[in-house]
Design a protein around this motif. Sequence first.
Motif, PDB file in Angstrom:
ATOM      1  N   ASP A  35       0.231  70.439  56.851  1.00 32.47           N
ATOM      2  CA  ASP A  35      -0.865  69.774  56.146  1.00 32.47           C
ATOM      3  C   ASP A  35      -0.918  70.185  54.678  1.00 32.47           C
ATOM      4  O   ASP A  35      -1.181  69.363  53.798  1.00 32.47           O
ATOM      5  CB  ASP A  35      -2.210  70.077  56.819  1.00 32.47           C
ATOM      6  CG  ASP A  35      -2.346  69.417  58.192  1.00 32.47           C
ATOM      7  OD1 ASP A  35      -1.557  68.500  58.508  1.00 32.47           O
ATOM      8  OD2 ASP A  35      -3.247  69.836  58.947  1.00 32.47           O
ATOM      9  N   LEU A  36      -0.660  71.453  54.401  1.00 35.03           N
ATOM     10  CA  LEU A  36      -0.650  71.943  53.020  1.00 35.03           C
ATOM     11  C   LEU A  36       0.483  71.293  52.227  1.00 35.03           C
ATOM     12  O   LEU A  36       0.280  70.853  51.094  1.00 35.03           O
ATOM     13  CB  LEU A  36      -0.517  73.465  52.991  1.00 35.03           C
ATOM     14  CG  LEU A  36      -0.510  74.122  51.618  1.00 35.03           C
ATOM     15  CD1 LEU A  36      -1.798  73.835  50.852  1.00 35.03           C
ATOM     16  CD2 LEU A  36      -0.286  75.616  51.757  1.00 35.03           C
ATOM     17  N   ALA A  37       1.657  71.191  52.838  1.00 37.85           N
ATOM     18  CA  ALA A  37       2.790  70.541  52.168  1.00 37.85           C
ATOM     19  C   ALA A  37       2.465  69.077  51.875  1.00 37.85           C
ATOM     20  O   ALA A  37       2.788  68.560  50.803  1.00 37.85           O
ATOM     21  CB  ALA A  37       4.046  70.655  53.024  1.00 37.85           C
ATOM     22  N   GLU A  38       1.813  68.402  52.813  1.00 35.17           N
ATOM     23  CA  GLU A  38       1.418  67.009  52.607  1.00 35.17           C
ATOM     24  C   GLU A  38       0.435  66.886  51.448  1.00 35.17           C
ATOM     25  O   GLU A  38       0.520  65.955  50.655  1.00 35.17           O
ATOM     26  CB  GLU A  38       0.815  66.421  53.887  1.00 35.17           C
ATOM     27  CG  GLU A  38       1.817  66.199  55.005  1.00 35.17           C
ATOM     28  CD  GLU A  38       2.926  65.235  54.630  1.00 35.17           C
ATOM     29  OE1 GLU A  38       2.624  64.112  54.185  1.00 35.17           O
ATOM     30  OE2 GLU A  38       4.103  65.619  54.751  1.00 35.17           O
ATOM     31  N   GLN A  79      -2.957  53.708  44.731  1.00 32.56           N
ATOM     32  CA  GLN A  79      -2.971  55.161  44.518  1.00 32.56           C
ATOM     33  C   GLN A  79      -4.320  55.773  44.897  1.00 32.56           C
ATOM     34  O   GLN A  79      -4.376  56.892  45.419  1.00 32.56           O
ATOM     35  CB  GLN A  79      -2.596  55.497  43.074  1.00 32.56           C
ATOM     36  CG  GLN A  79      -1.204  55.060  42.680  1.00 32.56           C
ATOM     37  CD  GLN A  79      -0.118  55.666  43.543  1.00 32.56           C
ATOM     38  OE1 GLN A  79      -0.296  56.682  44.203  1.00 32.56           O
ATOM     39  NE2 GLN A  79       1.038  55.021  43.559  1.00 32.56           N
ATOM     40  N   LEU A  80      -5.397  55.045  44.653  1.00 38.17           N
ATOM     41  CA  LEU A  80      -6.726  55.538  45.050  1.00 38.17           C
ATOM     42  C   LEU A  80      -6.836  55.633  46.568  1.00 38.17           C
ATOM     43  O   LEU A  80      -7.465  56.556  47.093  1.00 38.17           O
ATOM     44  CB  LEU A  80      -7.823  54.645  44.477  1.00 38.17           C
ATOM     45  CG  LEU A  80      -8.085  54.830  42.980  1.00 38.17           C
ATOM     46  CD1 LEU A  80      -8.942  53.693  42.441  1.00 38.17           C
ATOM     47  CD2 LEU A  80      -8.741  56.181  42.703  1.00 38.17           C
ATOM     48  N   ARG A  81      -6.212  54.705  47.293  1.00 37.54           N
ATOM     49  CA  ARG A  81      -6.203  54.779  48.761  1.00 37.54           C
ATOM     50  C   ARG A  81      -5.514  56.057  49.222  1.00 37.54           C
ATOM     51  O   ARG A  81      -5.988  56.741  50.140  1.00 37.54           O
ATOM     52  CB  ARG A  81      -5.501  53.564  49.372  1.00 37.54           C
ATOM     53  CG  ARG A  81      -6.409  52.378  49.597  1.00 37.54           C
ATOM     54  CD  ARG A  81      -5.776  51.308  50.474  1.00 37.54           C
ATOM     55  NE  ARG A  81      -4.568  50.709  49.909  1.00 37.54           N
ATOM     56  CZ  ARG A  81      -4.548  49.778  48.983  1.00 37.54           C
ATOM     57  NH1 ARG A  81      -5.679  49.303  48.494  1.00 37.54           N
ATOM     58  NH2 ARG A  81      -3.400  49.298  48.540  1.00 37.54           N
ATOM     59  N   VAL A  82      -4.388  56.379  48.581  1.00 39.53           N
ATOM     60  CA  VAL A  82      -3.662  57.605  48.920  1.00 39.53           C
ATOM     61  C   VAL A  82      -4.535  58.828  48.636  1.00 39.53           C
ATOM     62  O   VAL A  82      -4.662  59.730  49.474  1.00 39.53           O
ATOM     63  CB  VAL A  82      -2.328  57.697  48.134  1.00 39.53           C
ATOM     64  CG1 VAL A  82      -1.650  59.040  48.349  1.00 39.53           C
ATOM     65  CG2 VAL A  82      -1.396  56.554  48.534  1.00 39.53           C
ATOM     66  N   LEU A  83      -5.154  58.854  47.466  1.00 44.12           N
ATOM     67  CA  LEU A  83      -6.024  59.978  47.096  1.00 44.12           C
ATOM     68  C   LEU A  83      -7.236  60.088  48.015  1.00 44.12           C
ATOM     69  O   LEU A  83      -7.649  61.194  48.380  1.00 44.12           O
ATOM     70  CB  LEU A  83      -6.477  59.839  45.636  1.00 44.12           C
ATOM     71  CG  LEU A  83      -5.384  60.016  44.583  1.00 44.12           C
ATOM     72  CD1 LEU A  83      -5.865  59.554  43.218  1.00 44.12           C
ATOM     73  CD2 LEU A  83      -4.911  61.461  44.541  1.00 44.12           C
ATOM     74  N   LYS A  84      -7.780  58.953  48.409  1.00 46.97           N
ATOM     75  CA  LYS A  84      -8.952  58.957  49.295  1.00 46.97           C
ATOM     76  C   LYS A  84      -8.566  59.425  50.694  1.00 46.97           C
ATOM     77  O   LYS A  84      -9.297  60.199  51.315  1.00 46.97           O
ATOM     78  CB  LYS A  84      -9.596  57.573  49.337  1.00 46.97           C
ATOM     79  CG  LYS A  84     -10.916  57.580  50.079  1.00 46.97           C
ATOM     80  CD  LYS A  84     -11.627  56.254  50.002  1.00 46.97           C
ATOM     81  CE  LYS A  84     -12.929  56.356  50.788  1.00 46.97           C
ATOM     82  NZ  LYS A  84     -13.571  55.077  50.939  1.00 46.97           N
ATOM     83  N   SER A  85      -7.404  58.972  51.182  1.00 49.00           N
ATOM     84  CA  SER A  85      -6.986  59.398  52.522  1.00 49.00           C
ATOM     85  C   SER A  85      -6.712  60.902  52.565  1.00 49.00           C
ATOM     86  O   SER A  85      -6.839  61.530  53.607  1.00 49.00           O
ATOM     87  CB  SER A  85      -5.771  58.606  53.002  1.00 49.00           C
ATOM     88  OG  SER A  85      -4.620  58.976  52.287  1.00 49.00           O
ATOM     89  N   ALA A  86      -6.354  61.481  51.418  1.00 46.16           N
ATOM     90  CA  ALA A  86      -6.144  62.930  51.321  1.00 46.16           C
ATOM     91  C   ALA A  86      -7.446  63.673  51.026  1.00 46.16           C
ATOM     92  O   ALA A  86      -7.435  64.889  50.822  1.00 46.16           O
ATOM     93  CB  ALA A  86      -5.113  63.239  50.248  1.00 46.16           C
TER      94      ALA A  86
END
Length: 120
Positions: A35-38, A79-86
């Motif tokens: 999870d940290l690597a992700e 990119q916001l979707r990626v940031l939000k999912s993280a």
Amino acid sequence: MPDKKHVETCSCKCVHEDLLNSVKPVMPDEEILYDLAELFKIFGDTTRIKILCALFESEMCVCDIAELLSMTQSAISHQLRVLKSAKLVKNRKEGKVVYYSLSDDHVKRIFDQGLSHVLE
């Protein structure tokens, strides 16, 4: 000048059992390390870094971020979707406008630590 591709290795095959016995129990679980690597992979994209930099200064809508970065709204939304999912950004809707902001102070601290290291 040393070869940058050359990695120094031990010239003998010895294992320091006492050292291994003290380090192994404090290593985080494999799943946590994954999870940290992700999470760090999320920081591996320049566009996402630029978006985070903008959001350090102010909450912004997709239109404003797209204009600031000279990109399409579609590209920014992706990119916001990626940031939000993280869980690095969150959003709120006000009428027809969706505003994005940082999820919490951890995001800025992670960024600042990385920046500090790069600037050393």
